[in-house]
Design an enzyme around this catalytic site. Structure first.
Site, short mmCIF file in Angstrom:
data_model
loop_
_atom_site.label_atom_id
_atom_site.label_comp_id
_atom_site.label_asym_id
_atom_site.label_seq_id
_atom_site.Cartn_x
_atom_site.Cartn_y
_atom_site.Cartn_z
N ASP A 9 -1.66 -5.87 -6.23
CA ASP A 9 -1.56 -5.07 -5.74
C ASP A 9 -0.08 -5.42 -5.21
O ASP A 9 0.04 -6.39 -4.74
CB ASP A 9 -2.15 -3.84 -5.16
CG ASP A 9 -1.23 -2.77 -4.49
OD1 ASP A 9 -0.83 -2.42 -4.33
OD2 ASP A 9 -2.03 -2.97 -3.28
N ASP A 11 1.87 -3.44 -2.16
CA ASP A 11 2.11 -2.52 -0.85
C ASP A 11 0.83 -2.67 -0.32
O ASP A 11 0.07 -2.31 -0.87
CB ASP A 11 2.79 -1.09 -0.59
CG ASP A 11 3.93 -1.42 -1.01
OD1 ASP A 11 4.44 -0.79 -1.84
OD2 ASP A 11 4.64 -2.27 -0.33
C1 XBP Z 1 2.21 1.60 -2.89
C2 XBP Z 1 2.86 2.70 -2.49
C3 XBP Z 1 4.59 2.95 -2.38
C4 XBP Z 1 4.23 2.70 -1.37
C5 XBP Z 1 6.07 3.41 -0.66
O1 XBP Z 1 2.17 1.28 -3.47
O2 XBP Z 1 1.96 4.07 -3.18
O3 XBP Z 1 4.73 4.39 -3.16
O4 XBP Z 1 3.99 3.60 -0.10
O5 XBP Z 1 7.06 2.73 -1.83
P1 XBP Z 1 1.14 0.14 -4.06
P2 XBP Z 1 7.92 3.68 -3.06
O6 XBP Z 1 0.09 0.00 -3.06
O7 XBP Z 1 0.97 0.43 -5.62
O8 XBP Z 1 2.35 -1.17 -3.86
O9 XBP Z 1 8.54 4.58 -2.11
O10 XBP Z 1 8.67 3.24 -3.80
O11 XBP Z 1 6.50 4.06 -3.83
#
Ligand code: XBP
Length: 244
Positions: A9, A11
């Site tokens: 993953d 973020d």
């Molecule tokens: C994390 C998310 C993303 C980010 C914001 O993604 O849910 O939505 O919070 O980025 P992951 P965006 O944990 O799957 O990496 O605004 O581009 O969605």
């Protein structure tokens, strides 16, 4: 089955990007758009239960009394999300984000051992490429045999679609890969696709239920049962064949 791939993953897992990265970018875009929306840390931690920035904004718009179908709200909010993404990419490119402890080491260990690397995220491809370039150098994009983002898979976690897409790209069964996540949504997406999952919660996700994870770590530089020791690729291989 032998472990052949590590699927990360982005973020919260590769880097702790939510509180000081995405959240700040959202608030800047809201202010520029003339919205009286401000997502403070406690509110943002709650909103993170909705994966996907546009989906999160749509959910919040409804809380604030906006009417319309999802498509109508998405159409109104997508320009603001594009502005938010531009702010976030500038933040990342300026060095505002660093990798979580042990991530660079684990990536290097896996590559040296001949394992394949992949990414399964709900964020935009633009955000992923900016993060990899800023933290590991632009050539690091080529380290990943598959990069599944919101561009490839519109359905967001906890739906397993992005993990299924990555496995198909790798031509691997779920039993040959292991996932690294930081949220319950991510854990559910990975396990629903059949992968075992190691979780490394952040401050934003620390209170979530991680039942079903094969290991719950502070981070990859802190072994869960051997104080003072790091998590090695051998540990990951053990967890990849363990029952949780
Ligand atoms: C994390 C998310 C993303 C980010 C914001 O993604 O849910 O939505 O919070 O980025 P992951 P965006 O944990 O799957 O990496 O605004 O581009 O969605």
């Amino acid at each position: 089955m032998t472990l052949e791939a590590l699927v990360f993953d982005v973020d919260g897992t590769l880097a702790d990007t939510e509180r000081d990265g995405h959240r700040v970018a959202f608030n800047t875009a809201f202010s520029e758009a003339g919205l009286d929306w401000h997502w403070d840390e406690p509110l943002y931690s709650r909103l993170l239960s909705v994966a996907g920035g546009v989906e999160r904004m749509t959910h919040y718009a409804r809380l604030r009394g906006w009417d319309g179908t999802d498509d109508e709200l998405h159409a109104r909010l997508k320009p603001i999300h594009r502005a938010k993404t531009a702010h976030y990419v500038r933040h990342v490119a300026s060095g505002g984000v660093v990798l979580r402890p042990g991530i660079a080491r684990m990536l290097a260990e896996a590559r040296a051992a001949g394992l394949r690397l992949a990414i399964a995220t709900t964020t935009t491809r633009e955000n992923v490429l900016a993060l990899l370039a800023a933290t590991l150098g632009s050539s690091s994009i080529g380290w990943f045999a598959a990069i599944g983002t919101a561009a490839e898979v519109p359905l967001k976690k906890p739906d397993p679609a992005v993990y299924r897409w990555v496995l198909a790209e790798l031509h691997l069964p779920a039993s040959a890969a292991i996932a690294f996540e930081d949220t319950r949504n991510g854990l559910l997406a990975a396990t629903s696709a059949g992968l075992r999952c190691i979780v490394t919660p952040t401050e934003c996700s620390s209170a979530e239920d991680f039942t079903g994870a094969v290991a719950k770590l502070v981070d990859l530089d802190h072994h869960p049962t051997r104080p003072g020791e790091i998590v090695t690729l051998e540990d990951v291989r053990d967890w990849a064949v363990s029952s949780n």
